[in-house]
Design an enzyme around this catalytic site. Structure first.
Site, PDB file in Angstrom:
ATOM      1  N   GLY A 187       0.824  -1.206   0.000  1.00  0.00           N
ATOM      2  CA  GLY A 187       0.000   0.000   0.000  1.00  0.00           C
ATOM      3  C   GLY A 187       0.856   1.253   0.000  1.00  0.00           C
TER       4      GLY A 187
ATOM      5  N   GLN B 246      10.869  -4.946   7.163  1.00  0.00           N
ATOM      6  CA  GLN B 246      10.335  -3.590   7.008  1.00  0.00           C
ATOM      7  C   GLN B 246      11.463  -2.565   6.899  1.00  0.00           C
ATOM      8  OE1 GLN B 246       6.980  -2.261   6.799  1.00  0.00           O
ATOM      9  NE2 GLN B 246       7.030  -4.352   6.065  1.00  0.00           N
TER      10      GLN B 246
ATOM     11  N   LYS C 140       7.643   0.841  19.472  1.00  0.00           N
ATOM     12  CA  LYS C 140       7.357   1.968  18.581  1.00  0.00           C
ATOM     13  C   LYS C 140       7.350   1.463  17.136  1.00  0.00           C
ATOM     14  CE  LYS C 140      10.744   4.556  20.336  1.00  0.00           C
ATOM     15  NZ  LYS C 140      11.621   5.712  20.694  1.00  0.00           N
TER      16      LYS C 140
ATOM     17  N   GLU D 129       8.105   2.821   8.556  1.00  0.00           N
ATOM     18  CA  GLU D 129       8.538   3.939   7.722  1.00  0.00           C
ATOM     19  C   GLU D 129       9.909   4.474   8.117  1.00  0.00           C
ATOM     20  OE1 GLU D 129       4.983   5.949   8.875  1.00  0.00           O
ATOM     21  OE2 GLU D 129       4.218   5.981   6.832  1.00  0.00           O
TER      22      GLU D 129
HETATM   23 MO1  MOS Z   1       1.338   5.166   5.294  1.00  0.00          MO
HETATM   24  S1  MOS Z   1       1.932   6.625   4.019  1.00  0.00           S
HETATM   25  O1  MOS Z   1       0.413   6.012   6.424  1.00  0.00           O
HETATM   26  O2  MOS Z   1       0.758   3.837   4.494  1.00  0.00           O
END
Ligand code: MOS
Length: 748
Positions: free
Chosen positions: A252, A635, A698, A702
């Site tokens: 996504g 990730q 946490k 990203e």
């Molecule tokens: Mo993320 S940009 O909140 O999938």
């Protein structure tokens, strides 16, 4: 009704995860959904074929701005198997993002960007629908649009909405102008980043089925409840009249947060025809008609005194977006908190352009904001003749430099030191262009990473059946991140059952609502809801045993205490079901919560051709408790790859005459492939963050994107002596500045 709620108003006293006798949390666990994925039995949205299914293909605007004056579908409708051309103003409404309630309302004839949906053609097969869509004759009146953000920078205005107050549009303290003039060292430059595409593997797809007045949508969305609410609004329905199922999502990265046109088209067409309708976007449509990361123009001004202490941090971002949309790219996010310094100014402005909707893309703001900030830090270190790590160490803040609140946990310094050791930073060449290996110029670069840790309301139901099997149910999704596995681990550890006895069901809006997959909050928020449910189940099992909960041990499917040992299955009777929830509380505002990291890399630039290769990589991260070492590492690696793409290859090119996306497929939009990426070493520091949530974890999803591109750019400079501030750093931008190579050598 929720049976047990954890509200984060204060640090969590002690996590039950720390007393699990045989923990799986914290270890490396392969994905429990892996076998279904590799064997092709995990069913994705487009793989649903309900009885009577028809197929829709989006009809899209062939101009970037103007009006549709006529749609001639006579020939198309006469083609075999063609059922309808539906034109409906709801088609062009889209959610775009979490803030989608403010999506624009426009007539279907008004065109705001090239590729905007203006209708849907439905037929009894996808091929016939596509052929018919190609036969529709659209006439239009083009109007002069705004396609060049740089040329229109003078029209930039503040964003209309601060997106839940998270993005901090404008902050200011001290006097940046006066202080900059007195500085011992100054960097003042503009960095530019282009539009980028999420480029998820699975294209957007929706299958709409109406039954008894209720709409069921098999679709691919990161946060099905958010999408459900947006779709219900667009369709004029109650949320309870819509059910979205997204058990498997093929990536996504933010492109599947808000409802997209294919979902609306499928829903409208299915209702219109009284039969199920599937709309699958082509790859080109995903690029042109979903969303993009907006482009940015970022001015960063940093000043320091002779001791290498930052005196000015200024970061002004101009970004672009469609008229009426609220999302903006918050590139200054990390600049608020990464470094100390008294005089500060962070600002964002938006130019309204006629280009594809701007939406969140992996680490919105921070990913590309840190490209600018962390390159500027490298330039400042050079101006001060300081090691770039040393510059960061000298500017480590005690508290949040703008808000004055404490950090919940902050291990940036440890990340920098460990990363430097693992990479061998101390022995690098410091002279730009000074290290060669044959025809390759070799450079080393580093950058810090920071990504805000977010926490939202989330619910989950956990059931133990009479046989002692555990079922976890939540609307949360697994977008390739490992959610199925992580939630199973948490339930297995807290209830003391083997992982194989836990089943997880995700992505159904009829199940307890979660915060969804986004903003790196997925595992921690939905995992905390599972935690809350399991803690309550332990209390109920203790009651059934007639013993205080804190005297019990849960392991191997048994509940034990001194002089007590019973299988869990015997204590649950006909079964136990509990719904747990978590609520954000004062901890969200009393502390700043951020995950940190440091990247180190070697880049090789070919002295003759300018070819750029990333040759070596080390990253160190601190993100609280790591729930699953394997999926978290994956990730982190994925994030670094994303960062390398942003630095070197990714650019969505808009035709300057229409805003049209020119490179609208994976052959022309260059995401890094295997051969572009060296082995990436990822190391997580041991950390617990009791402020964050009951898991003391946490976000990681990203974090890897943040700063990694800057490490590449800084290494390119170290290799070549060329600073490129227009991303991506393609070889043409480096070539002119390379040290001269003799003509003879160039020929050879
Ligand atoms: Mo993320 S940009 O909140 O999938």
């Amino acid at each position: 009704m929720t049976d047990a709620t954890v509200k984060m108003d204060a640090p969590f006293p002690a996590s039950l995860l720390d007393s699990a006798p045989a923990p799986t949390v914290g270890t490396a666990q392969p994905r429990i959904d892996g076998p279904r994925k590799v064997s092709g039995t995990a069913r994705y949205a487009a793989e649903h074929f309900p009885e009577g299914l028809a197929h829709g293909v989006l009809l899209r605007a062939p101009i970037g701005c103007g009006r549709i004056t006529g749609v001639d579908a006579e020939a198309a409708l006469a083609m075999p198997g063609v059922l309808a051309l539906i034109r409906d103003e709801r088609l062009i409404r889209n959610g775009g993002d979490f803030a989608g309630a403010a999506a624009p309302v426009q007539g279907v004839d008004e065109v705001a960007y090239f590729g905007q949906p203006i209708g849907v053609v439905v037929a009894d097969s996808p091929e016939r629908a596509r052929a018919a869509a190609l036969s529709v004759k659209v006439t239009y009146e083009a109007a002069p649009g705004v396609f060049d953000m740089e040329a229109a920078r003078g029209t930039a205005l503040p964003p209309t909405d601060d997106i839940y107050g998270l993005f901090l549009i404008h902050t200011e303290q001290g006097d940046v102008d006066r202080t900059a003039h007195e500085a011992a060292a100054l960097v003042d430059a503009v960095w530019r980043t282009p539009s980028q595409s999420h480029a998820a593997m699975e294209p957007h797809a929706s299958v709409a089925v109406w039954q008894d007045g209720r709409l069921t949508l098999h679709a691919s969305y990161q946060s099905p409840v958010v999408t459900r609410d947006q779709l219900a609004t667009v369709m004029g329905l109650q949320p309870s009249e819509v059910r979205i199922l997204s058990p498997f999502v093929g990536g996504g990265f933010g492109g599947k947060l808000g409802v997209m046109p294919e979902a609306v088209a499928a829903a409208i067409a299915a209702r219109h025809l009284g039969r199920p309708v599937k709309v699958v976007m082509t790859r080109q449509q995903v690029f042109e008609t979903t969303g993009r990361r907006p482009m940015t123009h970022q001015r960063v001004r940093l000043a320091a005194d002779a001791a290498g202490r930052l005196t000015v941090l200024q970061h002004e971002t101009i970004t672009d977006q469609l008229a009426g949309e609220v999302f903006f790219e918050p590139a200054g996010l990390a600049t608020h908190l990464l470094y100390a310094g008294e005089n500060r100014l962070v600002d964002h402005k938006v130019v309204r352009t006629n280009k594809l909707l701007g939406v969140s893309m992996r680490a919105p703001g921070e990913a590309i904001g840190q490209l600018a900030l962390e390159c500027a830090m490298d330039e400042l270190a050079e101006a001060l003749d300081l090691d770039p790590i040393e510059l960061r160490l000298r500017n480590e803040p005690e508290r949040h430099p703008e808000l004055g609140i404490p950090f919940s946990s902050r291990a940036l310094v440890d990340c920098l030191r460990h990363g430097a050791d693992r990479f061998g930073w101390a022995s690098r060449n410091r002279v730009p262009g000074g290290l060669r290996d044959g025809e390759w110029l070799v450079g080393h670069g580093m950058a810090a990473a920071a990504r805000g840790n977010l926490f939202g309301p989330s619910r989950a139901r956990v059931r133990i059946d009479a046989g002692g099997r555990v079922m976890v149910e939540t609307e949360m999704t697994d977008i390739g991140t490992g959610t199925y596995t992580v939630l199973a681990q948490i339930a297995a550890d807290l209830l003391g059952v083997p992982l194989a006895r836990v089943e997880v069901r995700l992505g159904d809006t009829d199940d307890p609502a979660s915060a969804g997959s986004g903003g790196s909050w997925g595992a921690a928020t939905s995992g905390s809801a599972v935690y809350a449910a399991c803690a309550e189940l332990r209390a109920r099992l203790a009651a059934a045993a007639g013993l205080p909960a804190d005297t019990l041990t849960f392991a191997d499917g048994m509940v034990t205490a001194s002089g007590f040992r019973r299988p869990i299955a015997e204590l649950v009777g006909d079964g136990l079901s509990v719904e747990g929830s978590v609520q954000p509380g004062e901890s969200n505002s009393r502390f700043n919560q951020t995950s940190y990291g440091a990247h180190f890399c070697e880049v090789r630039v070919h002295a003759v051709t300018g070819e750029l290769r990333v040759a070596r990589w080390n990253s160190v991260f601190a993100a609280g408790r790591i729930l699953n070492r394997q999926t978290a590492t994956s990730q982190a690696i994925g994030g670094v790859v994303f960062g390398i793409g942003g630095a070197l290859t990714e650019e969505l090119v808009h035709d300057p005459r229409s805003g049209k996306v020119v490179n609208r497929d994976l052959g022309e939009y260059h995401v890094p492939v295997h051969a572009d990426i060296p082995p990436i070493d990822v190391h997580f520091l041991e950390e617990r963050d009791p402020v964050a949530n009951p898991l003391l974890a946490k976000g990681v999803g990203e974090l890897g994107v943040c700063g990694s591109g800057a490490a590449v750019a800084n290494a390119v400079y170290n290799a070549t002596g060329v600073r490129v501030r227009d991303f991506p750093i393609t070889l043409d931008k480096v070539l002119a500045g390379l040290p001269p190579v003799s003509a003879a050598r160039r020929r050879a």
